[in-house]
Design an enzyme around this catalytic site. Structure first.
Site, mmCIF file in Angstrom:
data_model
loop_
_atom_site.group_PDB
_atom_site.id
_atom_site.type_symbol
_atom_site.label_atom_id
_atom_site.label_comp_id
_atom_site.label_asym_id
_atom_site.label_seq_id
_atom_site.Cartn_x
_atom_site.Cartn_y
_atom_site.Cartn_z
ATOM 1 N N GLU A 414 0.863 -1.198 0.000
ATOM 2 C CA GLU A 414 0.000 0.000 0.000
ATOM 3 C C GLU A 414 0.893 1.240 0.000
ATOM 4 O O GLU A 414 0.846 2.067 0.900
ATOM 5 C CB GLU A 414 -0.971 0.004 1.185
ATOM 6 C CG GLU A 414 -0.342 -0.127 2.560
ATOM 7 C CD GLU A 414 -1.351 0.133 3.667
ATOM 8 O OE1 GLU A 414 -2.306 0.912 3.444
ATOM 9 O OE2 GLU A 414 -1.182 -0.437 4.759
ATOM 10 N N GLU A 423 4.563 8.804 -3.830
ATOM 11 C CA GLU A 423 5.347 8.305 -2.702
ATOM 12 C C GLU A 423 6.308 7.212 -3.160
ATOM 13 O O GLU A 423 6.750 6.380 -2.378
ATOM 14 C CB GLU A 423 4.425 7.836 -1.578
ATOM 15 C CG GLU A 423 3.668 8.999 -0.936
ATOM 16 C CD GLU A 423 2.781 8.592 0.225
ATOM 17 O OE1 GLU A 423 2.911 7.446 0.716
ATOM 18 O OE2 GLU A 423 1.953 9.420 0.645
#
Length: 619
Positions: A414, A423
């Site tokens: 995730e 990210e």
């Protein structure tokens, strides 16, 4: 108004003001309004009993009521001062212009003396440049009051049988605030239209993207229900429902004989009736339009409160569990599948895998890989007390450098950010895919695509401009993306797909740099472009999708606020304009960054070249 809802019933707190034109006793009018539940009154700070001829050298001393009629705390908390309505500093008549200018300056000076929180002025025509100049001169001199600019939400010309023009009062407001340099102290007050002039959804959307301070509701617009109580039509209630989302105040204008207590009571009732307290509303309360810097998870260890926020979103983990379930259900080999959760955090995806193992009655060999030593501490405790070391093998390392004893059949992560890849999920999973069985290994997620949409939000623009850290220049703060739960905004066009990444990616050479040009529009009405909002859609496995794209948003999912890429200056758009933007994802050996620039309707400089103001670190 109640200080809180003691019944536990969810409602939106409503702030109501009362328009009181020249009351005989200002103190009595204020206290009466306050006793009935109003929070402030709007009234003239001067008085027609005091004649002021400011063109004479011996003009009288009197300006208005003495400041002693109220306490200082009452002046600066409970009074919005309406300026004289017939002031016209933009008049073509020199005498009118001169008298108006002197009057306006005197009243603004008196407002400063009284310490009132806001002055209210009316725009009655499109050209108000001299008015804006005088007001702006007070703002740049650090006057403490806010300026409320009142205009019709829908101009009467729209429905007038004798008007040959279709006047857009938004243009009046927009021109005025441009002259005031989008000052955050300048807000708009909208006059509620009558039932024959209800605005379109597009017009309301545009106003929702503006700094609306209050909505003026004449009592003549209220209907009388079967119990003899005032109520608003469904159409007017729908307008209020839209504005409740941005916490505007409401000004009740008594243009009929009535008991004004009933209007406050009814507005409080609407706060309960129209407030949609869904999962998202509860989760984001207090975060509206609040700027957050995107995470740097590869170089900065996440803290407990961040993990807690992640884990509150059960919908996200339910969707992940469905993807894991589908992948395991299709497992056909006799041996137990090897599953690796990379970037395990505090273990929600580990728990999801174990849940599926029980549901399918299928044993799995499960690894949890995490590099944050403080999260590993939590994982170790969960292995010892909840899961058992025979169920979960804990590995403390960076997924990109670990040498596993065996290959994984399924890799679960995730690592997605608000923009999908921001990210560094692509770099992490590309580095970790050597953990997978070649050719048949499965990655969850399998792919994700970032989406971009043009945005109007003067609130966000001013938040960026006003909250510049001392160690950053103005250019740097506008070249930095922000994670924001958007509230006071208008999305100017549907989001379009930007960059896509797929996993696993066994190409001989992996290049995660991207470039794309997007074209939006034409826009259907005049508006202001201030930034671009970013979202994503992720295919976890098969047709199991997670999405923050507004048109396909996963129901009730609260994770991942949008990411906002600012423009250095607001761009005025006319009806029919096309917005064209170029966007780049670039990288070097140690970092990744975005660059963006506007190409239409005008050309801007390239924002954040070489990642000079913002980048994501790889190590």
């Amino acid at each position: 108004m109640d200080g809180g809802d003691q019944s536990g019933e969810k409602r939106k707190q409503i702030s109501c003001g009362l328009y009181s034109s020249c009351p005989a006793s200002l103190k009595a009018a204020l206290h009466s309004a306050f006793d009935y539940g109003f929070h402030f009154i709007v009234t003239q700070i001067t008085h027609p009993n005091y004649t002021r001829d400011l063109n004479k050298p011996d003009s009288p001393f009197f300006i208005g009521r003495t400041d002693r009629v109220l306490k200082a705390t009452e002046w600066n908390r409970l009074i919005v001062g309406e300026l004289t309505t017939n002031i016209d500093v933009d008049s073509e008549i020199e005498h009118v212009r001169r008298v108006s200018k002197n009057t306006l300056k005197q009243e603004l000076g008196f407002a400063i003396h009284l310490g009132i929180p806001a002055v209210l002025l009316h725009l009655c025509k499109p050209d108000n440049v001299h008015l804006a100049r005088i007001v702006n001169s007070h703002l740049v001199s650090n006057s403490c009051f806010a300026v409320w600019v009142q205009v019709p939400l829908v101009h009467p010309s729209r429905t007038s049988p004798i008007s040959d023009k279709d006047i857009d009062s938004w243009e009046w407001w927009n021109n005025f605030r441009i002259h005031c340099d989008y000052d955050k102290r300048v807000g708009v007050v909208l006059e509620m239209p009558d039932i024959s002039s209800i605005p379109s959804t597009e017009e309301l959307d545009r106003w929702i993207g503006e700094p609306v301070k209050a909505l003026v509701i004449p009592t003549s617009y209220f209907l009388t229900n079967q119990y003899g109580k005032p109520v608003l039509s469904k159409a007017h209630q729908e307008i209020i429902r839209r504005f409740i989302t941005i916490d505007v105040q409401y000004i009740i204008h008594l243009d009929t004989e009535a008991d004004f207590f009933m209007y406050v009571k009814y507005m409080n009732f609407l706060g309960k009736k129209l407030y949609s307290c869904d999962i998202m509303a509860e989760f984001v309360q207090g975060c509206e339009d609040y700027l957050q810097c995107p995470l740097q998870p590869l170089t900065e260890h996440l803290e407990t409160n961040v993990y807690e926020v992640f884990e509150k979103d059960q919908v996200k983990y339910d969707v992940y569990q469905k993807a894991i379930y589908d992948a395991l259900q299709e497992w056909t080999e006799e041996r137990n599948p090897v599953i690796m959760v990379v970037g395990a955090g505090r273990g929600p995806l580990v728990q999801a895998v174990l849940n599926v193992s029980v549901l399918l009655n299928r044993e799995v060999k499960l690894y949890a890989i995490e590099k944050n030593p403080y999260a590993v501490n939590t994982l170790a405790e969960r292995v010892r007390r909840e899961w058992g070391s025979d169920k979960v093998t804990l590995v403390k390392t960076d997924m990109r450098s670990w040498k596993p004893p065996e290959k994984a059949d399924i890799l679960v992560s995730e690592l997605l950010g608000s923009f999908g890849d921001n990210e560094l999920s692509p770099e992490c999973l590309d580095g970790a895919q050597r953990l997978l069985c070649p050719r048949k290994g499965v990655s969850i997620p399998a792919s994700y695509t970032s989406y971009l949409a043009p945005l109007q939000s003067i609130k966000i623009y001013n938040e960026i401009r006003a909250n510049r850290p001392s160690d950053k220049t103005l250019r740097q703060v506008f070249e930095t993306p922000y994670v924001v739960h958007l509230a006071n905004y208008q999305q100017l066009a549907p989001a379009q797909a930007l960059f896509t990444f797929e996993h696993p990616n066994f190409a001989a050479y992996i290049d995660n740099r991207r470039r794309k040009r997007l074209r939006f529009g034409p826009v259907r009405q005049a508006c202001v472009l201030t930034s671009f909002a970013g979202f994503f859609e992720a295919y976890l496995y098969g047709n199991v999708v997670l999405s923050t794209n507004p048109s396909t948003h996963t129901p009730d999912m609260v994770s991942w606020f949008p990411i906002v890429f600012p423009l250095a200056e607001p761009v005025q758009l006319r009806a029919g304009d096309v917005v064209q933007v170029s966007f780049w994802r670039e990288e070097s050996t140690d970092r990744v960054w975005y660059e963006w620039c506007l190409e239409l309707p005008l050309r801007s400089s390239i924002m954040n070249p070489n990642g000079r103001s913002y980048h994501i670190k790889k190590h």
